[in-house]
Scaffold this motif. Structure first.
Motif, PDB file in Angstrom:
ATOM      1  N   GLU A 148       0.850  -1.185   0.000  1.00 43.27           N
ATOM      2  CA  GLU A 148       0.000   0.000   0.000  1.00 43.27           C
ATOM      3  C   GLU A 148       0.887   1.236   0.000  1.00 43.27           C
ATOM      4  O   GLU A 148       1.887   1.280   0.687  1.00 43.27           O
ATOM      5  N   GLU A 149       0.491   2.200  -0.787  1.00 43.14           N
ATOM      6  CA  GLU A 149       1.262   3.427  -0.875  1.00 43.14           C
ATOM      7  C   GLU A 149       0.433   4.578  -0.324  1.00 43.14           C
ATOM      8  O   GLU A 149      -0.704   4.786  -0.728  1.00 43.14           O
ATOM      9  N   PHE A 150       1.011   5.298   0.632  1.00 41.72           N
ATOM     10  CA  PHE A 150       0.324   6.422   1.248  1.00 41.72           C
ATOM     11  C   PHE A 150       1.117   7.693   0.985  1.00 41.72           C
ATOM     12  O   PHE A 150       2.333   7.655   0.801  1.00 41.72           O
ATOM     13  N   TYR A 151       0.388   8.814   0.950  1.00 44.54           N
ATOM     14  CA  TYR A 151       0.996  10.096   0.611  1.00 44.54           C
ATOM     15  C   TYR A 151       0.696  11.125   1.700  1.00 44.54           C
ATOM     16  O   TYR A 151      -0.241  10.970   2.476  1.00 44.54           O
ATOM     17  N   ASN A 191      -8.112   6.335   0.021  1.00 40.82           N
ATOM     18  CA  ASN A 191      -7.370   5.077   0.027  1.00 40.82           C
ATOM     19  C   ASN A 191      -5.859   5.245   0.144  1.00 40.82           C
ATOM     20  O   ASN A 191      -5.160   4.298   0.506  1.00 40.82           O
ATOM     21  N   HIS A 192      -5.368   6.434  -0.158  1.00 35.88           N
ATOM     22  CA  HIS A 192      -3.926   6.663  -0.083  1.00 35.88           C
ATOM     23  C   HIS A 192      -3.544   7.620   1.049  1.00 35.88           C
ATOM     24  O   HIS A 192      -2.388   8.024   1.157  1.00 35.88           O
ATOM     25  N   ARG A 193      -4.520   7.988   1.886  1.00 37.48           N
ATOM     26  CA  ARG A 193      -4.262   8.906   3.020  1.00 37.48           C
ATOM     27  C   ARG A 193      -3.566   8.157   4.157  1.00 37.48           C
ATOM     28  O   ARG A 193      -2.545   8.568   4.671  1.00 37.48           O
ATOM     29  N   SER A 194      -4.184   7.035   4.576  1.00 37.65           N
ATOM     30  CA  SER A 194      -3.590   6.174   5.611  1.00 37.65           C
ATOM     31  C   SER A 194      -4.390   4.886   5.689  1.00 37.65           C
ATOM     32  O   SER A 194      -5.538   4.822   5.237  1.00 37.65           O
ATOM     33  N   ARG A 195      -3.803   3.875   6.274  1.00 35.31           N
ATOM     34  CA  ARG A 195      -4.494   2.600   6.472  1.00 35.31           C
ATOM     35  C   ARG A 195      -5.716   2.823   7.369  1.00 35.31           C
ATOM     36  O   ARG A 195      -6.789   2.270   7.137  1.00 35.31           O
ATOM     37  N   LYS A 236      -8.602   4.280   5.384  1.00 35.39           N
ATOM     38  CA  LYS A 236      -9.205   3.253   4.536  1.00 35.39           C
ATOM     39  C   LYS A 236     -10.174   2.403   5.342  1.00 35.39           C
ATOM     40  O   LYS A 236     -11.298   2.145   4.913  1.00 35.39           O
TER      41      LYS A 236
END
Length: 74
Positions: free
Chosen positions: A4-7, A28-32, A35
């Motif tokens: 998973e890739e987060f930004y 979906n890419h903010r944090s687990r 999500k």
């Protein structure tokens, strides 16, 4: 297993502004944690996972942040 890739917030805003990401991608890419919370948010309300509900979830998170800051919790 897919990594998973987060930004960062700044990176996500830029990706949305350039059209690379939509609101669902943002969540979906903010944090687990985001999500997982978003999935629960939708399931508990009988909502579909889509751009519209992702945007509503982001607005809810923003409201929660503003309330926390007002209450000195931020």
């Amino acid at each position: 297993m897919v990594k998973e890739e987060f930004y960062t917030e700044e990176e996500l805003v830029e990706k949305v502004q350039t059209g690379e990401f939509g609101w669902l991608d943002y969540v979906n890419h903010r944090s687990r944690e985001w999500k997982q919370e978003y999935t629960v948010y939708c399931k508990s309300r009988g909502l579909s996972i889509n751009e519209e509900t992702a945007e509503a979830y982001i607005e809810l998170k923003q409201q929660q942040l503003e309330e926390a800051l007002e209450n000195g919790d931020g």
